[in-house]
Design a protein around this motif. Structure first.
Motif, PDB file in Angstrom:
ATOM      1  N   TYR A 118       0.857  -1.180   0.000  1.00 41.74           N
ATOM      2  CA  TYR A 118       0.000   0.000   0.000  1.00 41.74           C
ATOM      3  C   TYR A 118       0.894   1.230   0.000  1.00 41.74           C
ATOM      4  O   TYR A 118       1.824   1.346   0.808  1.00 41.74           O
ATOM      5  N   LEU A 135      -2.809   0.291  -4.461  1.00 45.91           N
ATOM      6  CA  LEU A 135      -2.712  -1.110  -4.052  1.00 45.91           C
ATOM      7  C   LEU A 135      -1.851  -1.812  -5.086  1.00 45.91           C
ATOM      8  O   LEU A 135      -2.177  -1.810  -6.280  1.00 45.91           O
ATOM      9  N   ASP A 293      -5.780   0.481   4.806  1.00 44.32           N
ATOM     10  CA  ASP A 293      -5.812  -0.144   3.489  1.00 44.32           C
ATOM     11  C   ASP A 293      -6.105   0.937   2.453  1.00 44.32           C
ATOM     12  O   ASP A 293      -6.168   2.126   2.781  1.00 44.32           O
ATOM     13  N   GLU A 294      -6.290   0.507   1.185  1.00 41.59           N
ATOM     14  CA  GLU A 294      -6.443   1.490   0.121  1.00 41.59           C
ATOM     15  C   GLU A 294      -7.672   2.378   0.304  1.00 41.59           C
ATOM     16  O   GLU A 294      -7.730   3.493  -0.228  1.00 41.59           O
TER      17      GLU A 294
END
Length: 532
Positions: A118, A135, A293-294
Motif C-alpha cells: 500500500y 494497491l 488499506d487502500e
C-alpha cells in the motif's frame, strides 16, 4: 538502461541492474583556531556504539508486514547507533519524496514470494489530506548479495496488479492531468472514470495481468526500490526492561529526477521500513498504518517546528547514499551572524569503520524563507568559502600526492591524518571540490516522540551534481541530523578565524560532487573504496 520488459498481458517484470558505487563519511566537530590548526569539540562527536550491535541478514527474510514509521534512530543509517536516540521514534510516518511527493506506505511479503504493498499519497507534507492510495501486488525474487552496495541483496520483481483509489475529486483531476501530458498517458485515461462519474472508494486498475497495457510509466511510477534490499536487526534496550528485537528493512533509493525513475536502479536506500512485530518502541504510528488499506489511508500527526538552526547537529549513525557512499556529518550553525561549519567523514564500508578521507568546510547562509513548493520547509542559500581535506588512508593519500601540482592544497606532501587547507587552490580538483561555491538548500525541523529536535537537509541529486541553481533546489530530504547542543542565546559571535575543517558542509555530503570516473576506477582498483 533498457526499459522494463512487459510480461503476461500487462504484468510487468523488472530485473535489477548493477549500478555504481556508494560512499560515506563520519562526523566530528572541528574548528580552525587563529593559528590555523584543528581543534575538537567532543560534546557532539563521541557517542560511539551503545553495546547493541547491528546484524545484517543475507539473504533477507522478508516474510511479514513492514511499515514506514521513519523512526529517528538507525532508520536512515546502516551502522552503529547513538545511545542518545536509541529509544526514539518519530510520531509521524509522513515521508517526502522528490517531486515533492508526500506519502506513507506498508508492504507485506508472503512465504511464496508474493507481496502486497500500500502506498498512501497526500496533498500536504504533514499527511493530513489523503489524495489517493495505490494497491500494488506482485512477486519478488531474491538474488545474490550486491557486489556494488555492500550489505545489500539484489532482487527482481514482477507487478501483477496496481490499483488506485481517489480520496478526493481534486486528486482524480491531478492524476488525469498528469496522464494527459504524454501520448502514452492519454492512451491510459480510459482506465479512469470520466470527471463526473467518479465514485468515492472505487478501485480503478492501472495495471492488470488480465488487461494489456501499462499506465504506470506515464505516471512516473515504478517499484525499482525492490531491486535492492537490506535487512538489519538490533536489540533495543529500554530503561528497566529486557532488550527486545528491532527489525528494519531498507529498500532502494528513489531517483531525484522524475524522468529517470523508470530507468534508475538503486545503489542507495530510503528511510527503512520497520517490522510490525519487531519495531522500535515507542512507535506511535505502527498500529495506525498497519490497520490501514487502500480505502482507509492513515492520517498521522506531526508537530510543526519553526526553523532554529543555532547549535551543533550530528548524524545518528553511519549513513548510506547512492553511488556507494558511506559517511557521517556534523554541522555547527551560528544564528547570530548566519555562519556555518560542516564536517564529513567518508568511509569505504557500510559500518563506517574504514575511513578514507574527511572534508570540512565553512561559510555563510542566507535568511530563510518559506518554501512555496514544500510547505513546512524553508529555503536557504549557502555559500562555501573555505575547505580542508584530511586523507585517512594510504590510497587516498597517494591519489592526492599524484595529482597535478597546485590543484589541491598547493605545494607540499600529503600525509595520512593531516589536514590541509585547499581554499587557496579554489578547492581540490582530484576530489572535485570547487571554491567558492553556492548551494540552494531546503531545510525542515521536526521533533520525535521524546521531544528531541531533528534537522532535515535537502536530498542530494542522485546523479552526483549539486543544487547550484535555484531550479535544482531539493524537494525532498536526507536522513535527519539530531541536535546535540543548542546555541545559547546572546552568546558572543565566534572569531572570524574559527572555521571548521575536517569534512564538507551540511547535508552536502553530496557535494563532494561525484568522483570522476577515471579516479573512481583507480580507487576501486587499489582498495574497496566508496566515494562521495
Amino acid at each position: 538502461m533498457a526499459l522494463p520488459a512487459e510480461v503476461g498481458g500487462g504484468a510487468r517484470c523488472n530485473a535489477s541492474l548493477r549500478a555504481s558505487t556508494r560512499t560515506a563519511s563520519i562526523i566530528e566537530t572541528v574548528g580552525i583556531s587563529g593559528g590555523g590548526h584543528l581543534y575538537w569539540e567532543p560534546q557532539c562527536q563521541q557517542p560511539g556504539p551503545n553495546g547493541m550491535p547491528t546484524t545484517v541478514v543475507l539473504p533477507p527474510h522478508l516474510r511479514g508486514t513492514w511499515i514506514s514509521t521513519r523512526p529517528k534512530e538507525g532508520d536512515t543509517q546502516v551502522g552503529f547507533h547513538f545511545s542518545i536516540i536509541q529509544n526514539s521514534s518519530l510520531p509521524s510516518s509522513c515521508e517526502v519524496r522528490p517531486g515533492p511527493e508526500f506519502l506513507t506506505h506498508s508492504y507485506t511479503f508472503y512465504s511464496n514470494r508474493l507481496f502486497r504493498a500500500y502506498q498512501f499519497y497526500y496533498r500536504d507534507p504533514s499527511c493530513q489530506e489523503p489524495a489517493h492510495s495505490l494497491l500494488i501486488k506482485g512477486k519478488v525474487h531474491l538474488h545474490q548479495a550486491s557486489w556494488i552496495t555492500r550489505g545489500a541483496t539484489e532482487a527482481d520483481y514482477c507487478l501483477h496488479k496496481v490499483g488506485i483509489v481517489f480520496h478526493s475529486h481534486h486528486a482524480l483531476l491531478d492524476i488525469d492531468r498528469r496522464l494527459n501530458q504524454t501520448q502514452a498517458g492519454q492512451d491510459c485515461t480510459g482506465r479512469l472514470p470520466p470527471d463526473r462519474a467518479w465514485l468515492p472508494g472505487t478501485l480503478y486498475e492501472l495495471l492488470s495481468s488480465r488487461v494489456p497495457g501499462d499506465c504506470m510509466a506515464a505516471l512516473g511510477f515504478s517499484m525499482h526500490e525492490l531491486s535492492l534490499l537490506r535487512l538489519q536487526y538490533h536489540m533495543q534496550q529500554l530503561p528497566g526492561e529486557a532488550p527486545h528485537l528491532v527489525k528494519k528493512l531498507f529498500l532502494g533509493d528513489i531517483h531525484t529526477n522524475w524522468a529517470e525513475r523508470q530507468h534508475y536502479r538503486p545503489t542507495g536506500y530510503q528511510c527503512p521500513l520497520q517490522s510490525v512485530l519487531h519495531h522500535t518502541w515507542p512507535c506511535l504510528a505502527c498500529s495506525l498504518i498497519a490497520c490501514s488499506d487502500e480505502h482507509h489511508p492513515p492520517v498521522p500527526s506531526r508537530p510543526a517546528l519553526p526553523l532554529h538552526l543555532g547549535g551543533h547537529w550530528v548524524s545518528t549513525g553511519c549513513e548510506a547514499r547512492p553511488a556507494v557512499l558511506f559517511l557521517t556529518r556534523l554541522f555547527t550553525f551560528d544564528d547570530h551572524n548566519r555562519s556555518w561549519e560542516g564536517h564529513y567523514h567518508h568511509f569505504s564500508d557500510p559500518a563506517c569503520h574504514q575511513p578514507t578521507f574527511t572534508m570540512s568546510a565553512a561559510g555563510h547562509y542566507s535568511r530563510g524563507i518559506p518554501s512555496p513548493r514544500v510547505h513546512g520547509g524553508t529555503e536557504l542559500m549557502f555559500e562555501v568559502t573555505r575547505a580542508y581535506v584530511t586523507p585517512m588512508d594510504q590510497v587516498t593519500t597517494a591519489i592526492l600526492n599524484s595529482s597535478k601540482a597546485s590543484s589541491c592544497g598547493g605545494p607540499g606532501v600529503w600525509s595520512v591524518g593531516t589536514a590541509r587547507d585547499v581554499t587557496a587552490t579554489n578547492g581540490c580538483l582530484p576530489l572535485v571540490i570547487r571554491l567558492p561555491h553556492i548551494e540552494y538548500e531546503l531545510f525542515k525541523m521536526e521533533q520525535d516522540s521524546h521531544g528531541q529536535s531533528l534537522l532535515f537537509i535537502g536530498q542530494r541529486p542522485t546523479d552526483g551534481s549539486s543544487p547550484d541553481t535555484p531550479e535544482k533546489r531539493p524537494t525532498s530530504f536526507q536522513a535527519p541530523l539530531v541536535l546535540c547542543k543548542r546555541q545559547v542565546q546572546g552568546t558572543p559571535r565566534p572569531s572570524q578565524h574559527r572555521l571548521p575543517m575536517q569534512n564538507p558542509p551540511i547535508g552536502w555530503a553530496p557535494y563532494l560532487p561525484a568522483m570522476p570516473l577515471p579516479i573512481l576506477l583507480l580507487v576501486q582498483g587499489l582498495a574497496p573504496f566508496g566515494w562521495l
